[in-house]
Structures are given as C-alpha cells and as structure tokens.
Design an enzyme around this catalytic site. Structure first.
Site, PDB file in Angstrom:
ATOM      1  N   GLU A 208      65.035   9.148 -37.370  1.00 24.26           N
ATOM      2  CA  GLU A 208      65.902   8.204 -36.656  1.00 24.26           C
ATOM      3  C   GLU A 208      65.848   8.432 -35.145  1.00 24.26           C
ATOM      4  O   GLU A 208      66.788   8.980 -34.552  1.00 24.26           O
ATOM      5  CB  GLU A 208      67.351   8.317 -37.147  1.00 24.26           C
ATOM      6  CG  GLU A 208      67.575   7.734 -38.534  1.00 24.26           C
ATOM      7  CD  GLU A 208      69.044   7.687 -38.927  1.00 24.26           C
ATOM      8  OE1 GLU A 208      69.900   8.239 -38.190  1.00 24.26           O
ATOM      9  OE2 GLU A 208      69.350   7.107 -39.987  1.00 24.26           O
TER      10      GLU A 208
ATOM     11  N   GLU B 162      66.169   5.408 -45.930  1.00 22.62           N
ATOM     12  CA  GLU B 162      67.537   5.936 -46.023  1.00 22.62           C
ATOM     13  C   GLU B 162      68.536   4.787 -45.950  1.00 22.62           C
ATOM     14  O   GLU B 162      68.479   3.967 -45.043  1.00 22.62           O
ATOM     15  CB  GLU B 162      67.799   6.932 -44.887  1.00 22.62           C
ATOM     16  CG  GLU B 162      69.208   7.518 -44.888  1.00 22.62           C
ATOM     17  CD  GLU B 162      69.432   8.497 -43.747  1.00 22.62           C
ATOM     18  OE1 GLU B 162      68.499   9.287 -43.434  1.00 22.62           O
ATOM     19  OE2 GLU B 162      70.511   8.470 -43.138  1.00 22.62           O
TER      20      GLU B 162
END
Length: 333
Positions: free
Chosen positions: A165, A255
């Site tokens: 991320e 995710e």
C-alpha cells in the site's frame, strides 16, 4: 419399442454417471491442479487452459505478530473447510517486521512450501505501509525478491506482490511507484519469466485509475492492486476501478475487509455483498484481510481463539466477519 426405451435409459445413465464422476474428479483436485500456471490477458486472469478464473482466499496479518498461522495445518484447513484457492503471506517491513527481523523470511518460506504441498496459490506480500514509499527499502526488496524468485520461481503457484500500500502525497505513480516496480520486476524476471506479479497503486492501493494512465510495459503477467474496506469505500472507488478496467488495466484485490478501513466496526454485510458482486462480475480475484485472533472486527477469529495455530476451528471460534467470509468461500463462484 420397449427395448429402444431401455437403450435410451442406459445411455442416459452412463452419461449421468460420467458427468458425476467428472464433477467429483474436478472437486477432488487442488486449486493448482485445476488451474495450473496463470497468465494475464487483457483485464482477465486466465488458467493454463485459457479459461477466465477468479481466485479467492485469505491473507495473514503481519507475520511478526500472527506468523503462527503460516503453517501447513492451517492452510490445509483453509483449503479443505473454507475452500480457499490462495493464501497471502504479509511480510511487514517495519513495526517489528522484516527490516528489523530478518528471521521472518522463514514464515514466508513456510507459506510457500506449505502452499506448494497443498496445491494452493501463494502471494508473497512485501507489505509497504508505515514507510509510505516503496523506495525506502528498495535495496532490501531487490535482494529479497531475487532470492525468492531464484529459489521458487519454477513453481506454478507463486505470486509476487511487490508493494502492498504505497501512500503519501509525494508517493506518486509515475515518479515513485512505477520506477520502483520496474526495477523489482526486472530482477524477478531474470529468474522467473512467467509467474504473476502484482503492483501496488497510490493512496493505499486505491488509485488504479491513475496507474491505468501510465501502465508498466515490456513484461507480461503484470496486475495492479486495488484495496478496499466495505464500511469505508463504496461506489466512488468502484467507479475508479471501472475507469481502470475500461483502459485495460488488470486488477487483483489482494486485500479487502468487511469493516471500516481501521479494521473496526462491522461487518458491513450489505456493502460487502455489493463489492463481491462487482468483483464476480469483472472476474477480479480477491483475498480477505485477515487471519488473526486479536479481537478486531476484520479478524476472522474471535479474541484468543487458536493461540497455537492449529486450524480446525469451530463455529464459536469465528468472528461475525469470519463466519460471513467462510460462508462466501464455501460457495463456488
């Protein structure tokens, strides 16, 4: 006339038995036996036979905290009882992660070897988070992925997620993330020419539309990460994904959670189902966050359940989110 009926009945019975045997044979195969080596074509993930597929699975939490679940017994339970196709091993870099504790690499290796033995796909996740930019530990990433690719790149079930991320106002796609990804991809491809590589996108892997404006070229089997939490992200993020898909960007949701982005509150069942319908409609693979027992709402286990990492969970061991995700996974898409 009666004999003709009996012959037709016999042919129908043989066909029916063959169909049932074929179904049983397919169901008895592991995900890797069913699908083999994966490839990307357009926005779709294809199996070895060229058929569009949607992988679905579970992510570990940080291996420094919940690495006890990265073992063969737990992965086998997830395969056989939850019907997962893919396991994600989340190797945090900081917060006690790999940069401070190199021994955590063994948890990734345990995951790869268990997945190989069980016929599951495995995502090796270089979990960029607190550090923001993937450039912060690029040298370490190059060394790590070189070793993983050189050792395990011959396996058909290995998937690389090279920056979880990326985040921060200065962490741009074209200026920061893409150049990093190109270096890491080049290193992996020296040893593994074919396996899937998934690249994180800006703003905690939400700006897939930005990556679609300037995609990585020169390599095949590259996908891009989209992350969401059903209680925090809705139509606006799906619209970004639609724009990226329209431009030909292949997406893999490595995710997602049923809660707010904080991991708390929920599960938001209606919102989660909306997302799951969207992902199914576009054949986008997904991995749910996460296998832990710390008592957060996005965790699959209730507080302190299975402290040893044995699997074989009972209904009372599962959180509301865990019960929902198990039910979804046990339904074939």
């Amino acid at each position: 006339m009666g004999m003709l009926r009996w012959l037709r009945w016999g042919v129908a019975c043989v066909a029916c038995i063959a169909f049932l045997v074929g179904c049983a044979s397919t169901e008895s195969k592991t995900p890797v036996e069913r699908h083999g080596a994966l490839r990307v074509e357009g926005t779709f993930l294809l199996n070895e036979q060229g058929k569009k597929i949607q992988l679905r699975g579970i992510s570990s939490h940080g291996l420094q905290w919940y690495g006890r679940y990265a073992n063969k017994a737990v992965l086998q339970w997830l395969r056989d009882d939850w019907h997962i196709d893919v396991w994600r091993a989340a190797l945090y870099l900081t917060e006690g992660g790999y940069i401070q504790n190199r021994a955590l690499k063994q948890r990734v290796i345990d995951s790869i070897e268990a997945a190989r033995d069980l016929g599951l796909y495995v995502v090796v996740d270089w979990h960029v988070l607190r550090e923001g930019t993937p450039q912060a530990y690029k040298k370490d990433a190059l060394e790590f992925f070189t070793e993983i690719a050189a050792t395990y790149g011959h396996l058909p079930n290995l998937i690389y997620e090279i920056c979880n991320e990326p985040n921060g106002k200065d962490v741009t796609w074209s200026g920061v993330i893409k150049p990093y990804a190109e270096e890491v991809i080049a290193r992996i491809r020296q040893y593994d020419p074919d396996n899937l590589i998934i690249v994180g996108t800006p703003t905690w892997s939400q700006d897939v539309d930005v990556a679609a404006e300037d995609p990585i070229t020169g390599w095949s089997n590259i996908m891009y990460t989209l992350h969401f939490y059903a209680g925090s992200h809705g139509k606006e993020l799906r619209d970004k994904a639609e724009r990226a898909l329209a431009k030909g960007l292949p997406i893999f949701v490595t995710e997602w959670g049923t809660t707010l982005a904080s991991g708390h509150e929920g599960p938001f069942i209606k919102e989660s189902e909306e997302w799951l319908s969207f992902l199914k409609r576009h054949s986008i693979s997904w991995i749910n966050w996460s296998l832990n027992n710390k008592g957060e709402d996005s965790g699959l286990l209730v507080y302190n359940a299975d402290r040893e990492g044995k699997g074989t969970w009972k209904e009372e061991d599962l959180s509301p989110s865990g019960k929902f995700i198990r039910k979804i996974l046990r339904k074939r898409p």
